[in-house]
Every structure is written in structure tokens, then in C-alpha cells.
Design an enzyme around this catalytic site. Sequence first.
Site, short mmCIF file in Angstrom:
data_model
loop_
_atom_site.label_atom_id
_atom_site.label_comp_id
_atom_site.label_asym_id
_atom_site.label_seq_id
_atom_site.Cartn_x
_atom_site.Cartn_y
_atom_site.Cartn_z
N THR A 108 9.80 -46.65 31.91
CA THR A 108 9.81 -45.65 30.84
C THR A 108 9.60 -44.27 31.43
O THR A 108 9.01 -44.13 32.50
CB THR A 108 8.70 -45.94 29.80
OG1 THR A 108 8.73 -44.93 28.79
CG2 THR A 108 7.32 -45.95 30.43
N ASN A 152 8.02 -42.22 29.49
CA ASN A 152 6.98 -41.79 28.56
C ASN A 152 5.60 -42.34 28.97
O ASN A 152 5.33 -43.53 28.84
CB ASN A 152 7.38 -42.31 27.17
CG ASN A 152 6.44 -41.85 26.08
OD1 ASN A 152 5.27 -41.65 26.31
ND2 ASN A 152 6.99 -41.71 24.88
N GLY A 199 2.79 -41.93 27.62
CA GLY A 199 2.01 -42.40 26.47
C GLY A 199 2.13 -43.90 26.29
O GLY A 199 1.15 -44.60 26.01
N LYS A 200 3.34 -44.42 26.49
CA LYS A 200 3.56 -45.86 26.36
C LYS A 200 2.77 -46.62 27.42
O LYS A 200 2.19 -47.67 27.15
CB LYS A 200 5.05 -46.17 26.55
CG LYS A 200 5.94 -45.73 25.41
CD LYS A 200 7.36 -46.19 25.70
CE LYS A 200 8.31 -45.80 24.59
NZ LYS A 200 9.70 -46.23 24.89
N GLU A 243 20.52 -45.53 27.36
CA GLU A 243 20.21 -45.99 26.01
C GLU A 243 21.52 -46.13 25.26
O GLU A 243 22.12 -45.14 24.86
CB GLU A 243 19.28 -45.00 25.29
CG GLU A 243 17.88 -45.06 25.84
CD GLU A 243 16.78 -44.79 24.81
OE1 GLU A 243 17.10 -44.59 23.62
OE2 GLU A 243 15.62 -44.79 25.22
N ASP A 251 11.56 -50.23 23.57
CA ASP A 251 12.29 -49.29 22.71
C ASP A 251 11.62 -49.29 21.34
O ASP A 251 11.35 -50.34 20.77
CB ASP A 251 13.76 -49.68 22.58
CG ASP A 251 14.58 -48.50 22.09
OD1 ASP A 251 14.43 -47.40 22.64
OD2 ASP A 251 15.37 -48.66 21.14
N PHE A 257 1.29 -39.67 20.81
CA PHE A 257 2.49 -38.91 21.21
C PHE A 257 3.53 -39.05 20.10
O PHE A 257 3.33 -39.77 19.10
CB PHE A 257 3.03 -39.43 22.54
CG PHE A 257 3.50 -40.86 22.52
CD1 PHE A 257 4.82 -41.17 22.27
CD2 PHE A 257 2.61 -41.91 22.74
CE1 PHE A 257 5.26 -42.49 22.24
CE2 PHE A 257 3.03 -43.23 22.72
CZ PHE A 257 4.37 -43.51 22.47
N LYS A 282 -5.41 -47.44 18.14
CA LYS A 282 -3.97 -47.48 17.84
C LYS A 282 -3.39 -48.84 18.24
O LYS A 282 -2.67 -49.45 17.47
CB LYS A 282 -3.24 -46.32 18.57
CG LYS A 282 -1.75 -46.31 18.31
CD LYS A 282 -1.00 -45.17 18.99
CE LYS A 282 0.51 -45.43 18.98
NZ LYS A 282 1.30 -44.43 19.70
N HIS A 320 2.62 -51.07 16.24
CA HIS A 320 3.86 -51.78 16.58
C HIS A 320 3.85 -52.20 18.06
O HIS A 320 4.10 -53.34 18.40
CB HIS A 320 5.06 -50.86 16.29
CG HIS A 320 4.92 -49.47 16.87
ND1 HIS A 320 3.78 -48.73 16.74
CD2 HIS A 320 5.77 -48.71 17.60
CE1 HIS A 320 3.94 -47.58 17.37
NE2 HIS A 320 5.14 -47.54 17.90
P1 ITT Z 1 11.62 -44.15 27.20
O1 ITT Z 1 12.91 -44.45 26.47
O2 ITT Z 1 11.80 -43.57 28.55
O3 ITT Z 1 10.69 -45.33 27.23
P2 ITT Z 1 11.11 -42.47 24.90
O4 ITT Z 1 9.95 -41.62 24.53
O5 ITT Z 1 12.48 -41.90 24.79
O6 ITT Z 1 10.82 -43.01 26.37
P3 ITT Z 1 11.82 -44.42 22.85
O7 ITT Z 1 13.27 -44.20 23.01
O8 ITT Z 1 11.35 -45.83 22.68
O9 ITT Z 1 11.01 -43.81 24.09
O10 ITT Z 1 11.20 -43.58 21.70
C1 ITT Z 1 11.89 -43.25 20.55
C2 ITT Z 1 11.19 -42.14 19.86
O11 ITT Z 1 10.12 -42.66 19.10
C3 ITT Z 1 10.63 -41.04 20.74
O12 ITT Z 1 10.87 -39.82 20.06
C4 ITT Z 1 9.14 -41.34 20.80
O13 ITT Z 1 8.38 -40.17 20.92
C5 ITT Z 1 8.92 -42.03 19.46
N1 ITT Z 1 7.88 -43.04 19.58
C6 ITT Z 1 7.97 -44.22 20.24
N2 ITT Z 1 6.82 -44.89 20.16
C7 ITT Z 1 5.99 -44.13 19.43
C8 ITT Z 1 4.66 -44.24 19.03
O14 ITT Z 1 3.92 -45.28 19.37
N3 ITT Z 1 4.14 -43.26 18.29
C9 ITT Z 1 4.85 -42.18 17.95
N4 ITT Z 1 6.11 -41.97 18.30
C10 ITT Z 1 6.68 -42.94 19.04
#
Ligand code: ITT
Length: 215
Positions: free
Chosen positions: A7, A9, A11-12, A33, A62, A174, A195, A200
Site C-alpha cells: 500500500t 497508505n 494509515g492502513k 487499480e 482495497d 485518515f 477504530k 471494516h
Molecule cells: P493504496 O491503494 O495504496 O492501498 P489508498 O489510500 O489509495 O492506498 P484505497 O484505494 O483502498 O487506498 O482507498 C480508497 C479511498 O478510501 C481513499 O481515499 C482512502 O483515503 C479511503 N479510505 C480507505 N480506508 C479508509 C478508512 O479506514 N477510513 C477512511 N478512509 C478510508
Amino acid sequence: MSLRYVTTNEGKVREALEYLDDDVTQLDYDYTEVQAEDLETVAAHGAREAFVHAGEPVIVDDAGLFIDDLDGFPGPYSSYVEDTLGVERVGRLAREEGTLDAQFRCVIAYCDGEEFAATPEPVDRGERRGQDLAADARGSATTDAQVAGGDVPVKLFTGAVPGTIVEPRGDGGFGYDPIFEHGGKTLAEMSAEEKNAISHRGRALAKFAEWFAER
Ligand code: ITT
């Protein structure tokens, strides 16, 4: 072999580390993606591609926000919509429409190149795309990207949490966390531990961790 959480991200990864011990490390790799109506397809495709890239077991996660009365918008396009409209405008739009019920969904896709024994969680086997078959027919070399679109099995784990869209509150978490309330708090007002207990991602991770411990 170690497990890579693929990822961009952080935060994940913070949330995942609560469930999986230190054997998991982030791999900051931006897999393709694909455009699809469902998170499962995006995650499975990403996991295949990431596995080919990393050469070791991978998890791809995702996730998306689905607003009920906006037909699940922004759903699989949550990332694009966060980058373009922004979280606060999505919140305002939903509130203007008077549509407040929503859910977060997360799909964790695991791939290590091997088959899986049957369990309740689904396995995605992908489908060879027409262009791959056409390339094979012409006898051209198969690229990594084409292999990644092939039929390497991917195990899927899903989780969801219902909530309400509210004015932004809190500065933890995030993404859409500040506008998503569950049980009286926005996800951005919760610690990572709080959280995870309801989220989810937490639910999907709990299922994955239990299964992975047996593997
Ligand atoms: P990666 O694909 O690199 O993992 P990303 O942030 O793009 O990083 P996603 O495509 O899964 O990840 O995220 C889709 C959107 O949903 C993105 O705008 C995130 O900030 C948001 N999102 C995902 N999980 C979330 C969470 O737990 N809380 C709040 N927003 C979330």
C-alpha cells in the site's frame, strides 16, 4: 518468508500492525487499480500484480466509502473522489441530499502463488483477459503484467461497518474518517485500537489473521 502489506497508505499499515505481528512490513508499491464496480475485483487484481512484483506473500487492501442513498457513491472510486472533490465536499453533498446512512467496506486480498484449501472465504481465480489470449495466440512473450492478469488464486477477506455522514470531527485516522460517525464518535475521534475494534478493515484483518495463523 515475510508478509508484505502492499500500500501507499501508512494509515492502513498502522491499523494492520495491531492485528499482525512484526512479520508484516509495508511495501510501498502502486499496483494498477483496475476500474471495476466492486472492491473484490480491484483487490484481487492488485494482489496478483503485487505478488509478481514482490516475489513473496502479499496483502492488498482495497477500501471505500459507500453512501446508501447516493447509490453507493463514491464506492470503488473513493480514492479518486477524495483527490478531486475532497472529503469535506463529499460530506456536504451527502448532507445537502439529506442522505446520511453509509458504510465503509474493505477487502483484503492475499496471494502467495499457491492454491488454498476450502474455507468459507472466497477465492478469486481471475480471468485471462482477451488481449492475453490474443498475445498467446500470436506466440508473443508474456510480460509480468499479463501474468498478473492471469489465474493465480487470491484469497479474499471482507469487512464492513455501518455509520452516518456528519460534519467533520477529529484528527486521527485518515481519508474519510472525520465525516464518518459510528456509535457517537467519528472514526477520526477514535484511537487506532478503538477504530480496529469496529472498523471494516479491523473486521477483514481479524478474519485474515485467524486464517493466516493456520497457514
Ligand atoms: P493504496 O491503494 O495504496 O492501498 P489508498 O489510500 O489509495 O492506498 P484505497 O484505494 O483502498 O487506498 O482507498 C480508497 C479511498 O478510501 C481513499 O481515499 C482512502 O483515503 C479511503 N479510505 C480507505 N480506508 C479508509 C478508512 O479506514 N477510513 C477512511 N478512509 C478510508
